[in-house]
Design an enzyme around this catalytic site. Structure first.
Site, PDB file in Angstrom:
ATOM      1  N   LYS A  89       0.865  -1.182   0.000  1.00 37.54           N
ATOM      2  CA  LYS A  89       0.000   0.000   0.000  1.00 37.54           C
ATOM      3  C   LYS A  89       0.893   1.221   0.000  1.00 37.54           C
ATOM      4  CE  LYS A  89      -3.987   2.035   0.583  1.00 37.54           C
ATOM      5  NZ  LYS A  89      -3.673   2.704  -0.703  1.00 37.54           N
ATOM      6  N   GLN A 110       7.384   3.891   3.786  1.00 36.99           N
ATOM      7  CA  GLN A 110       5.977   3.494   3.812  1.00 36.99           C
ATOM      8  C   GLN A 110       5.759   2.210   4.627  1.00 36.99           C
ATOM      9  OE1 GLN A 110       3.842   5.493   1.503  1.00 36.99           O
ATOM     10  NE2 GLN A 110       2.245   4.758   2.867  1.00 36.99           N
ATOM     11  N   LYS A 113       5.612   3.315   8.210  1.00 38.93           N
ATOM     12  CA  LYS A 113       4.436   4.183   8.403  1.00 38.93           C
ATOM     13  C   LYS A 113       3.165   3.344   8.472  1.00 38.93           C
ATOM     14  CE  LYS A 113       4.345   7.563   5.682  1.00 38.93           C
ATOM     15  NZ  LYS A 113       4.232   8.565   4.637  1.00 38.93           N
ATOM     16  N   LYS A 125       5.293   1.776  -3.197  1.00 43.27           N
ATOM     17  CA  LYS A 125       5.221   3.141  -3.727  1.00 43.27           C
ATOM     18  C   LYS A 125       5.445   3.080  -5.231  1.00 43.27           C
ATOM     19  CE  LYS A 125       4.756   7.459  -2.423  1.00 43.27           C
ATOM     20  NZ  LYS A 125       3.931   8.047  -1.349  1.00 43.27           N
ATOM     21  N   GLY A 164      -2.912   8.236  -4.100  1.00 40.13           N
ATOM     22  CA  GLY A 164      -2.318   9.455  -4.642  1.00 40.13           C
ATOM     23  C   GLY A 164      -1.059   9.858  -3.889  1.00 40.13           C
ATOM     24  N   ASP A 165      -0.368  10.808  -4.449  1.00 39.79           N
ATOM     25  CA  ASP A 165       0.783  11.453  -3.797  1.00 39.79           C
ATOM     26  C   ASP A 165       0.990  12.742  -4.600  1.00 39.79           C
ATOM     27  OD1 ASP A 165       3.126  10.913  -1.771  1.00 39.79           O
ATOM     28  OD2 ASP A 165       4.159  11.598  -3.547  1.00 39.79           O
ATOM     29  N   THR A 208      -4.570  13.351   5.492  1.00 35.90           N
ATOM     30  CA  THR A 208      -3.151  13.518   5.841  1.00 35.90           C
ATOM     31  C   THR A 208      -2.951  14.828   6.609  1.00 35.90           C
ATOM     32  OG1 THR A 208      -2.607  12.290   3.850  1.00 35.90           O
ATOM     33  CG2 THR A 208      -0.802  13.427   4.935  1.00 35.90           C
ATOM     34  N   ASN A 239      -2.485  19.158  -1.416  1.00 33.01           N
ATOM     35  CA  ASN A 239      -3.480  18.448  -0.619  1.00 33.01           C
ATOM     36  C   ASN A 239      -3.151  18.451   0.877  1.00 33.01           C
ATOM     37  OD1 ASN A 239      -3.984  15.422   0.580  1.00 33.01           O
ATOM     38  ND2 ASN A 239      -5.780  16.250  -0.446  1.00 33.01           N
ATOM     39  N   SER A 376      -6.868   5.562   3.992  1.00 29.96           N
ATOM     40  CA  SER A 376      -6.932   4.691   2.818  1.00 29.96           C
ATOM     41  C   SER A 376      -7.297   3.271   3.245  1.00 29.96           C
ATOM     42  CB  SER A 376      -5.581   4.655   2.104  1.00 29.96           C
ATOM     43  OG  SER A 376      -5.456   5.759   1.245  1.00 29.96           O
TER      44      SER A 376
HETATM   45  P1  NDP Z   1       0.404  17.928  -3.965  1.00 25.95           P
HETATM   46  O1  NDP Z   1       0.879  17.636  -5.333  1.00 25.95           O
HETATM   47  O2  NDP Z   1      -1.054  18.082  -3.719  1.00 25.95           O
HETATM   48  O3  NDP Z   1       1.124  19.243  -3.413  1.00 25.95           O
HETATM   49  C1  NDP Z   1       2.503  19.349  -3.352  1.00 25.95           C
HETATM   50  C2  NDP Z   1       2.843  20.777  -2.947  1.00 25.95           C
HETATM   51  O4  NDP Z   1       4.239  20.871  -2.732  1.00 25.95           O
HETATM   52  C3  NDP Z   1       2.507  21.798  -4.026  1.00 25.95           C
HETATM   53  O5  NDP Z   1       2.203  23.021  -3.429  1.00 25.95           O
HETATM   54  C4  NDP Z   1       3.817  21.882  -4.798  1.00 25.95           C
HETATM   55  O6  NDP Z   1       3.989  23.106  -5.491  1.00 25.95           O
HETATM   56  C5  NDP Z   1       4.820  21.781  -3.661  1.00 25.95           C
HETATM   57  N1  NDP Z   1       6.079  21.232  -4.142  1.00 25.95           N
HETATM   58  C6  NDP Z   1       6.299  20.075  -4.809  1.00 25.95           C
HETATM   59  N2  NDP Z   1       7.601  19.934  -5.096  1.00 25.95           N
HETATM   60  C7  NDP Z   1       8.214  21.034  -4.600  1.00 25.95           C
HETATM   61  C8  NDP Z   1       9.553  21.478  -4.574  1.00 25.95           C
HETATM   62  N3  NDP Z   1      10.538  20.758  -5.132  1.00 25.95           N
HETATM   63  N4  NDP Z   1       9.820  22.662  -3.960  1.00 25.95           N
HETATM   64  C9  NDP Z   1       8.833  23.380  -3.396  1.00 25.95           C
HETATM   65  N5  NDP Z   1       7.541  23.008  -3.395  1.00 25.95           N
HETATM   66  C10 NDP Z   1       7.250  21.855  -3.982  1.00 25.95           C
HETATM   67  O7  NDP Z   1       1.019  16.776  -3.050  1.00 25.95           O
HETATM   68  P2  NDP Z   1       0.558  16.302  -1.603  1.00 25.95           P
HETATM   69  O8  NDP Z   1       0.078  17.458  -0.812  1.00 25.95           O
HETATM   70  O9  NDP Z   1      -0.302  15.121  -1.764  1.00 25.95           O
HETATM   71  O10 NDP Z   1       1.946  15.763  -1.012  1.00 25.95           O
HETATM   72  C11 NDP Z   1       2.868  16.612  -0.339  1.00 25.95           C
HETATM   73  C12 NDP Z   1       3.838  15.764   0.466  1.00 25.95           C
HETATM   74  O11 NDP Z   1       3.113  14.961   1.407  1.00 25.95           O
HETATM   75  C13 NDP Z   1       4.673  14.758  -0.334  1.00 25.95           C
HETATM   76  O12 NDP Z   1       5.939  14.623   0.276  1.00 25.95           O
HETATM   77  C14 NDP Z   1       3.897  13.468  -0.188  1.00 25.95           C
HETATM   78  O13 NDP Z   1       4.717  12.340  -0.348  1.00 25.95           O
HETATM   79  C15 NDP Z   1       3.433  13.604   1.251  1.00 25.95           C
HETATM   80  N6  NDP Z   1       2.283  12.783   1.612  1.00 25.95           N
HETATM   81  C16 NDP Z   1       1.085  12.925   0.957  1.00 25.95           C
HETATM   82  C17 NDP Z   1       0.007  12.154   1.344  1.00 25.95           C
HETATM   83  C18 NDP Z   1      -1.343  12.357   0.755  1.00 25.95           C
HETATM   84  O14 NDP Z   1      -2.291  11.760   1.288  1.00 25.95           O
HETATM   85  N7  NDP Z   1      -1.517  13.146  -0.276  1.00 25.95           N
HETATM   86  C19 NDP Z   1       0.134  11.111   2.391  1.00 25.95           C
HETATM   87  C20 NDP Z   1       1.401  11.115   3.057  1.00 25.95           C
HETATM   88  C21 NDP Z   1       2.438  11.905   2.640  1.00 25.95           C
HETATM   89  P3  NDP Z   1       3.536  23.241  -7.021  1.00 25.95           P
HETATM   90  O15 NDP Z   1       2.052  23.458  -6.979  1.00 25.95           O
HETATM   91  O16 NDP Z   1       4.299  24.410  -7.512  1.00 25.95           O
HETATM   92  O17 NDP Z   1       3.925  21.958  -7.693  1.00 25.95           O
END
Ligand code: NDP
Length: 444
Positions: A89, A110, A113, A125, A164-165, A208, A239, A376
């Site tokens: 997962k 993961q 976690k 992943k 998603g991620d 999250t 997100n 999830s």
């Molecule tokens: P999203 O794609 O929804 O959002 C990512 C955000 O981070 C955007 O604002 C993006 O900016 C910014 N970002 C991405 N790369 C960079 C970078 N190199 N420098 C600066 N800003 C950056 O992703 P999520 O919110 O889903 O995920 C965010 C983090 O949380 C990740 O590390 C993910 O692995 C982790 N995570 C997510 C989960 C989930 O349920 N969604 C669960 C557990 C962990 P821009 O819009 O400009 O791309």
């Protein structure tokens, strides 16, 4: 040379050019040293060697046609890392930076976690170096359909359940699920984060970010503290960041800054989340627009400066290695008391050291952002039971799961003589359950 050192040395030799994987493995294995010392049978069973080697790595070509009729080719990955305690997962990430090293670091994290959630889910992943930014809906659909046309043969509701991620939200999950269903002719819980009309769970979108704030609140309560009136910085505006902001605000905190990959906004009066949501969720635009729409707010190009804004609580919610030792030092100097990781591995190893030395309460990603995968797993339970739970029901379960994670990592850290060190606590508590299951299964 200790057992852990031997395994790490070999891992680096056998997996060159995978710096993120090395970083995650080093952080995890070094903290597990006291556990393996206590259990000499692990070395005899080659447990750590097996733990750091994925059960299966799938790498594939994703070809699709863009709106101008040109053929595009991307790389696709799924790393099925460990299924000792349940089906693989873990999310799918679509981002140009994606490579095998990043997917393996995420997969390894993961495993622990998922174990910490207390639910029966293994670790995996996947993703692609596809960049969804600037693509039309049709292009996204074409890419997702091509991606799933290969992936479908490797996943299943009882085998491997992606989610998603970064770059993979509700829209992408919808296209991926549609193609899976079309090929396999089965409507099952093979992906989570699905829309509510086709098997999704309430609270998954918020999970999250909400979970991150619930566990932060739990750590604060344990210290007679609370989020009320606290100044909070949240990096990212995706997100996780958006729903962390929503929950923190609802508990009385003032969130003053957020960013996207171009730059950060600072709003001393507190971020207006409806504006951020409109820009990022509805228009898929740039955060810069916030400063044009909200009086008193400023926009600064570049991300790093966000950490120089004084705050009580920092919630990094964007991506790996966004806080280095220098930024950590500035946060500490400005009085940060709590850092909880919403993103995966947002703090470098050196940054974590800075926080811990300064006595900052540091909640690592695998504990702090586990609310997403936990929900999830609740979605999987609803799918297999062909039932739906209310928002309040799922949210209440999420709250209990996050409180339990906090209690377990706190207890594990104490039990091994590292009170308050939640990096140790999370790695140890997560690992013990996986190790028990792997030992029970014999050499497989
Ligand atoms: P999203 O794609 O929804 O959002 C990512 C955000 O981070 C955007 O604002 C993006 O900016 C910014 N970002 C991405 N790369 C960079 C970078 N190199 N420098 C600066 N800003 C950056 O992703 P999520 O919110 O889903 O995920 C965010 C983090 O949380 C990740 O590390 C993910 O692995 C982790 N995570 C997510 C989960 C989930 O349920 N969604 C669960 C557990 C962990 P821009 O819009 O400009 O791309």
């Amino acid at each position: 040379m200790s057992y852990v050192e031997k395994v790490l040395k070999n891992l680096k030799k056998q997996n060159p050019n995978e710096p993120e994987f090395h970083q995650a493995a080093t952080e995890i294995l070094t903290t597990l040293a006291p556990v393996v010392e206590k259990h000499p049978e692990y070395e005899k069973a080659g447990l750590l060697e097996r733990f750091v080697e994925p059960e299966r790595v799938i790498s594939f070509r994703v070809s699709w046609v863009d709106d101008r009729g040109r053929v595009q080719v991307n790389k696709g990955y799924r790393v099925q890392f460990n299924s000792a305690i349940g089906p693989y997962k873990g999310g799918l990430r679509f981002h140009p930076s994606v490579n095998l090293s990043i997917i393996k670091f995420l997969g390894l994290e993961q495993i622990l976690k998922n174990s910490l959630t207390g639910l029966p889910i293994g670790g995996g992943k996947g993703g692609s170096n596809f960049d969804p930014k600037g693509k039309s809906d049709r292009e996204i659909m074409a890419f997702c359909q091509s991606f799933m046309t290969e992936l479908y043969r490797h996943i299943g509701a009882d085998t491997d359940v992606p989610a998603g991620d970064i770059g993979v939200g509700g829209r992408e999950i919808g296209y991926l699920f549609g193609q899976y269903k079309r090929i396999r002719d089965e409507h099952v819980g093979v992906l989570t984060g699905r829309g509510l009309s086709y098997g999704g769970s309430l609270v998954r979108t918020e999970a999250t970010g909400y979970g991150l704030v619930y566990i932060t609140d739990e750590a604060m309560k344990a210290r007679g503290d609370s989020l009320k009136g606290k100044t909070v910085i949240i990096s990212g505006s995706g997100n996780v960041a958006i729903y962390a902001c929503q929950k923190a605000q609802s508990l009385g905190a003032k969130v003053v800054a957020m960013y996207d990959s171009n730059g950060f906004i600072y709003d001393p009066d507190g971020i207006k989340l409806d504006v951020v949501k409109d820009i990022k969720e509805v228009k898929r635009g740039r955060i810069k627009e916030y400063a044009e729409r909200v009086a008193g707010a400023t926009y600064t190009e570049g991300c790093k400066g966000i950490w120089a804004i004084p705050c009580d609580v920092a919630l990094p919610c964007a991506t790996q290695n966004e806080i280095d030792a220098e930024s950590a030092g500035i946060l500490v100097k400005n009085g940060v008391k709590y850092v909880a990781e919403g993103a995966n591995m947002p703090s470098t190893l050196q940054a974590i050291e800075v926080f811990q030395k300064a006595g900052v309460v540091f909640l690592p990603a695998k504990a702090a952002n586990a609310g997403g995968v936990a929900t999830s797993a609740l979605e999987m339970a609803q799918s297999s039971g062909r039932t739906y739970w209310s928002f309040e029901e799922v949210d209440a379960k999420l709250k209990v799961i996050m409180a339990n994670i906090y209690r377990n990592i706190d207890a594990a850290a104490k039990a091994y003589g590292f009170e308050g060190d939640y990096v140790m606590g999370a790695n140890i508590a997560g690992f013990i359950k996986v190790a028990d299951a792997m030992m029970a299964h014999g050499v497989v």
